[in-house]
Design an enzyme around this catalytic site. Structure first.
Site, PDB file in Angstrom:
ATOM      1  N   CYS A 118     -19.243 -11.231  35.513  1.00 42.59           N
ATOM      2  CA  CYS A 118     -18.703 -12.598  35.657  1.00 42.59           C
ATOM      3  C   CYS A 118     -17.362 -12.613  36.381  1.00 42.59           C
ATOM      4  CB  CYS A 118     -18.555 -13.243  34.286  1.00 42.59           C
ATOM      5  SG  CYS A 118     -20.031 -13.082  33.291  1.00 42.59           S
ATOM      6  N   HIS A 259     -14.017 -19.238  33.725  1.00 37.43           N
ATOM      7  CA  HIS A 259     -15.403 -18.808  33.639  1.00 37.43           C
ATOM      8  C   HIS A 259     -16.150 -19.727  32.668  1.00 37.43           C
ATOM      9  CE1 HIS A 259     -18.978 -16.539  33.464  1.00 37.43           C
ATOM     10  NE2 HIS A 259     -18.768 -15.997  32.275  1.00 37.43           N
ATOM     11  N   ASN A 289     -24.249 -20.227  31.660  1.00 34.35           N
ATOM     12  CA  ASN A 289     -23.429 -19.140  32.197  1.00 34.35           C
ATOM     13  C   ASN A 289     -24.153 -18.524  33.393  1.00 34.35           C
ATOM     14  OD1 ASN A 289     -22.053 -16.768  32.696  1.00 34.35           O
ATOM     15  ND2 ASN A 289     -21.945 -16.130  30.555  1.00 34.35           N
TER      16      ASN A 289
HETATM   17  O1  UT7 Z   1     -20.200 -14.211  30.528  1.00 35.31           O
HETATM   18  C1  UT7 Z   1     -19.749 -13.071  29.885  1.00 35.31           C
HETATM   19  C2  UT7 Z   1     -18.969 -13.405  28.723  1.00 35.31           C
HETATM   20  N1  UT7 Z   1     -19.824 -13.846  27.660  1.00 35.31           N
HETATM   21  C3  UT7 Z   1     -19.283 -14.550  26.694  1.00 35.31           C
HETATM   22  O2  UT7 Z   1     -18.128 -14.875  26.793  1.00 35.31           O
HETATM   23  C4  UT7 Z   1     -20.098 -14.885  25.466  1.00 35.31           C
HETATM   24  C5  UT7 Z   1     -19.234 -14.830  24.260  1.00 35.31           C
HETATM   25  N2  UT7 Z   1     -19.921 -15.084  23.001  1.00 35.31           N
HETATM   26  C6  UT7 Z   1     -20.394 -16.297  22.678  1.00 35.31           C
HETATM   27  O3  UT7 Z   1     -20.323 -17.223  23.447  1.00 35.31           O
HETATM   28  C7  UT7 Z   1     -20.939 -16.483  21.280  1.00 35.31           C
HETATM   29  O4  UT7 Z   1     -20.679 -15.333  20.508  1.00 35.31           O
HETATM   30  C8  UT7 Z   1     -22.473 -16.787  21.288  1.00 35.31           C
HETATM   31  C9  UT7 Z   1     -22.725 -18.197  21.811  1.00 35.31           C
HETATM   32  C10 UT7 Z   1     -23.214 -15.775  22.111  1.00 35.31           C
HETATM   33  C11 UT7 Z   1     -23.013 -16.732  19.840  1.00 35.31           C
HETATM   34  O5  UT7 Z   1     -22.276 -17.623  19.001  1.00 35.31           O
HETATM   35  P1  UT7 Z   1     -21.757 -17.132  17.571  1.00 35.31           P
HETATM   36  O6  UT7 Z   1     -21.082 -18.275  16.976  1.00 35.31           O
HETATM   37  O7  UT7 Z   1     -20.962 -15.877  17.809  1.00 35.31           O
HETATM   38  O8  UT7 Z   1     -23.112 -16.863  16.806  1.00 35.31           O
HETATM   39  P2  UT7 Z   1     -23.693 -15.510  16.200  1.00 35.31           P
HETATM   40  O9  UT7 Z   1     -24.145 -14.598  17.284  1.00 35.31           O
HETATM   41  O10 UT7 Z   1     -22.762 -14.964  15.187  1.00 35.31           O
HETATM   42  O11 UT7 Z   1     -24.955 -16.061  15.429  1.00 35.31           O
HETATM   43  C12 UT7 Z   1     -24.813 -16.942  14.308  1.00 35.31           C
HETATM   44  C13 UT7 Z   1     -26.184 -17.234  13.748  1.00 35.31           C
HETATM   45  C14 UT7 Z   1     -27.004 -15.988  13.443  1.00 35.31           C
HETATM   46  O12 UT7 Z   1     -27.747 -16.248  12.270  1.00 35.31           O
HETATM   47  P3  UT7 Z   1     -27.248 -15.721  10.850  1.00 35.31           P
HETATM   48  O13 UT7 Z   1     -27.150 -14.224  10.989  1.00 35.31           O
HETATM   49  O14 UT7 Z   1     -25.922 -16.372  10.601  1.00 35.31           O
HETATM   50  O15 UT7 Z   1     -28.321 -16.176   9.924  1.00 35.31           O
HETATM   51  C15 UT7 Z   1     -27.934 -15.876  14.608  1.00 35.31           C
HETATM   52  O16 UT7 Z   1     -29.139 -15.226  14.299  1.00 35.31           O
HETATM   53  O17 UT7 Z   1     -26.950 -17.990  14.696  1.00 35.31           O
HETATM   54  C16 UT7 Z   1     -28.189 -17.333  14.925  1.00 35.31           C
HETATM   55  N3  UT7 Z   1     -28.560 -17.562  16.322  1.00 35.31           N
HETATM   56  C17 UT7 Z   1     -29.248 -18.635  16.725  1.00 35.31           C
HETATM   57  N4  UT7 Z   1     -29.780 -19.664  16.062  1.00 35.31           N
HETATM   58  C18 UT7 Z   1     -30.428 -20.601  16.775  1.00 35.31           C
HETATM   59  C19 UT7 Z   1     -28.249 -16.797  17.397  1.00 35.31           C
HETATM   60  N5  UT7 Z   1     -28.735 -17.360  18.527  1.00 35.31           N
HETATM   61  C20 UT7 Z   1     -29.380 -18.481  18.122  1.00 35.31           C
HETATM   62  C21 UT7 Z   1     -30.073 -19.508  18.821  1.00 35.31           C
HETATM   63  N6  UT7 Z   1     -30.569 -20.533  18.102  1.00 35.31           N
HETATM   64  N7  UT7 Z   1     -30.214 -19.492  20.155  1.00 35.31           N
END
Ligand code: UT7
Length: 332
Positions: A118, A259, A289
């Site tokens: 990115c 970004h 993204n």
């Molecule tokens: O471009 C390069 C740079 N990239 C970034 O900057 C990305 C940075 N990270 C993020 O934007 C965030 O961490 C994400 C959007 C990827 C994820 O958000 P989060 O708040 O960190 O969620 P998480 O990964 O901790 O997941 C929370 C929950 C999990 O369930 P449990 O374990 O709490 O039961 C996941 O399984 O959300 C669940 N989950 C989803 N649920 C519905 C993960 N993806 C999904 C989904 N739909 N698509």
């Protein structure tokens, strides 16, 4: 190292291209276990664009480039350097920039790719600024272009909801008196954190073979929470460095173009830089993204929507796999 040089470098034109096909959160949730509510509240994304079959990174890159060249008033044959920033090249070799050179008919240009995820578009900006200010080249066409839909595991809800396809471009050239200038640039890398965000397969470390073909190894893999933390810190630091080096205060900045990965990251950056949200450009609700393309598309949209005018100061700041980060302060 000092950025002072006899030859100033301006951004003479910008362009972008997004494929026609829109994939909304609602449509996604018909084949992946997710919801519009989860995606929008966690990321700010509503929809993304998906390239057509037979539409490659080089096609999107060339279309964005044509628009940037038109705005810059430069013919393709006049371009001396083409750098394409991408992690989704048409082929591992030759570089996507070579296909772009051929498509544009930019026969005089030296063309190569860089891989900084990115952060690639701002890496390309810094490299070409140096090339031009040293007198080695008169101008450069820099492009961020990605077909991420080809490198996403469409069964993995943790990643497939985040990414989209598209391309953005800018023409840089030596600036005349009274024209804009790239005032300061910064880039950084932390190779200790390669494991946080990568495409593990398809390279020499893990070729795709008949035995692992079903394992989605040539797809993006990310530890999202970890990446999030580093993104906020590194982008803040990089932006602060270019703001200070350019001699600016937060109130001098007409527009911050970050970004486009997650609205919560963007809000955290705006907060830490003390720049009001209405001066921070956001388009990730429309495109998700698009990695190297994201800041380039955002720059073009902000430019064409008149978010800043001649003489205004803008700050671009990015973060991605590597981990990599970069920023630029520009007088438009
Ligand atoms: O471009 C390069 C740079 N990239 C970034 O900057 C990305 C940075 N990270 C993020 O934007 C965030 O961490 C994400 C959007 C990827 C994820 O958000 P989060 O708040 O960190 O969620 P998480 O990964 O901790 O997941 C929370 C929950 C999990 O369930 P449990 O374990 O709490 O039961 C996941 O399984 O959300 C669940 N989950 C989803 N649920 C519905 C993960 N993806 C999904 C989904 N739909 N698509």
């Amino acid at each position: 190292m000092s950025e002072a040089s006899a030859i100033e470098v301006c951004i003479a034109g910008t362009g972008s291209y997004l494929p026609e096909k829109i994939l909304t959160n609602e449509e996604l949730s018909t084949f992946v276990d997710t919801t519009d509510e989860w995606i929008f509240t966690r990321t700010g994304i509503k929809e993304r664009r998906i390239a057509a079959e037979g539409e490659f990174t080089s096609h999107m890159a060339s279309k964005a480039a044509e628009r940037a060249l038109e705005q810059a008033g430069l013919a393709a044959e006049e371009i001396e350097l083409i750098i394409v920033a991408t992690i989704t090249p048409d082929t591992l070799t030759p570089a996507t920039a070579c296909y772009v050179q051929q498509k544009l008919g930019a026969n005089k240009a030296v063309a190569f790719d860089i891989s900084a995820a990115c952060s690639g578009f701002l890496y390309a900006m810094k490299i070409s600024k140096r090339m031009i200010s040293s007198g080695a080249f008169k101008n450069a066409l820099i492009i961020g272009a990605e077909k991420l839909s080809a490198f996403v595991n469409w069964e993995d809800r943790a990643t497939c909801v985040l990414f989209g396809d598209g391309a953005g471009a800018a023409v840089l050239r030596a600036a005349g008196p009274g024209e804009g200038a790239i005032l300061a640039t910064e880039m950084g890398t932390d190779g200790n954190l390669t494991h946080l965000l990568n495409i593990p397969g398809g390279g020499s470390a893990c070729p795709i073979t008949i035995n692992n073909a079903g394992d989605h190894l040539a797809s993006l893999s990310m530890l999202g929470k970890e990446v999030f933390k580093h993104a906020v810190n590194r982008m803040k630091e990089a932006a602060e460095k270019v703001i200070a080096r350019a001699g600016l205060e937060p109130e001098d900045i007409a527009c911050v173009i970050p970004h486009q990965a997650n609205l919560r990251i963007i809000d955290a950056i705006a907060d830490r830089l003390a720049v009001p949200n209405d001066r921070v450009f956001v388009n990730l609700h429309k495109y998700g993204n698009t990695s190297a393309a994201a800041v380039a598309i955002a720059l073009d949209e902000a430019n064409r929507e008149g978010k800043f005018k001649r003489g205004d100061k803008i700050v671009l700041v990015v973060f991605g796999a590597g981990l990599t980060w970069a920023a630029a302060a520009v007088r438009w």
